[in-house]
Design a protein around this motif. Sequence first.
Motif, short mmCIF file in Angstrom:
data_model
loop_
_atom_site.label_atom_id
_atom_site.label_comp_id
_atom_site.label_asym_id
_atom_site.label_seq_id
_atom_site.Cartn_x
_atom_site.Cartn_y
_atom_site.Cartn_z
N GLU A 206 6.82 -21.14 -54.08
CA GLU A 206 7.88 -21.80 -53.32
C GLU A 206 7.43 -23.13 -52.72
O GLU A 206 8.25 -23.89 -52.22
CB GLU A 206 8.39 -20.88 -52.21
N LEU A 207 6.14 -23.41 -52.77
CA LEU A 207 5.61 -24.63 -52.17
C LEU A 207 5.39 -25.77 -53.15
O LEU A 207 5.34 -26.92 -52.76
CB LEU A 207 4.25 -24.35 -51.50
N ILE A 208 5.22 -25.42 -54.41
CA ILE A 208 4.74 -26.42 -55.36
C ILE A 208 5.85 -27.23 -56.00
O ILE A 208 6.98 -26.78 -56.13
CB ILE A 208 3.88 -25.77 -56.48
N TYR A 209 5.49 -28.46 -56.37
CA TYR A 209 6.35 -29.26 -57.22
C TYR A 209 6.12 -28.79 -58.65
O TYR A 209 5.00 -28.49 -59.05
CB TYR A 209 5.99 -30.75 -57.13
N ARG A 210 7.18 -28.78 -59.43
CA ARG A 210 7.05 -28.35 -60.82
C ARG A 210 7.25 -29.51 -61.79
O ARG A 210 6.92 -29.41 -62.96
CB ARG A 210 8.03 -27.23 -61.12
N ASP A 211 7.80 -30.59 -61.30
CA ASP A 211 8.03 -31.78 -62.13
C ASP A 211 7.76 -33.02 -61.29
O ASP A 211 7.86 -32.99 -60.07
CB ASP A 211 9.50 -31.83 -62.62
N ASN A 212 7.45 -34.10 -61.99
CA ASN A 212 7.30 -35.41 -61.34
C ASN A 212 6.34 -35.40 -60.16
O ASN A 212 6.71 -35.73 -59.04
CB ASN A 212 8.66 -35.97 -60.93
N TYR A 213 5.11 -35.00 -60.42
CA TYR A 213 4.07 -35.01 -59.38
C TYR A 213 2.73 -35.33 -60.02
O TYR A 213 2.58 -35.31 -61.25
CB TYR A 213 3.97 -33.64 -58.68
#
Length: 170
Positions: A148-155
């Motif tokens: 729930e904390l992480i970016y999954r795209d564009n990072y």
Amino acid sequence: MWVESYPEDVKMILAEGHDLGNHSQNHKNMSQLSDAEKEKELMSVHDKVKELTGYDMFLFRPPYGDYDTKLMKVARKCNYYPIQWDVDSLDWKDYGADSIIKTVAQNEHLGNGSIILCHNGARYTAEALDILIRTLKDAGYQFVPVSELIYRDNYYMDHEGRQIPGKKER
């Protein structure tokens, strides 16, 4: 080896709504391995967990926090989101439960979205957890799965292992 030694615990962790994540098969410095070895380290654990639970893991924390661009690419090829911590409990130093609590609760990096590094095999971690969790909740923090904390795209990941939104300029 943890999956093989504690299969019922792995199933229980998943059943209770926690994320299962990959930490590699042999706990090696991943940046020093060939791409094929990196993939084998990831996928051998992945396949064991999938066979045991039916769950496709997608979170990977490199051993020792050792990562480089090549490892990030291999991890993404294997459908993993690499993660790091920003608060080290230093539980692996075996200074005691009080030290773990103080190290985390007074850490200069502790904040919203922090990922706290603890080890399931450290001597005092289990003893410290109840008080540590209560202390952090009393300070207004909530506990959520890493997914729930992480970016999954564009990072991208910076030099401290933090995910930064947006594409990195080259």
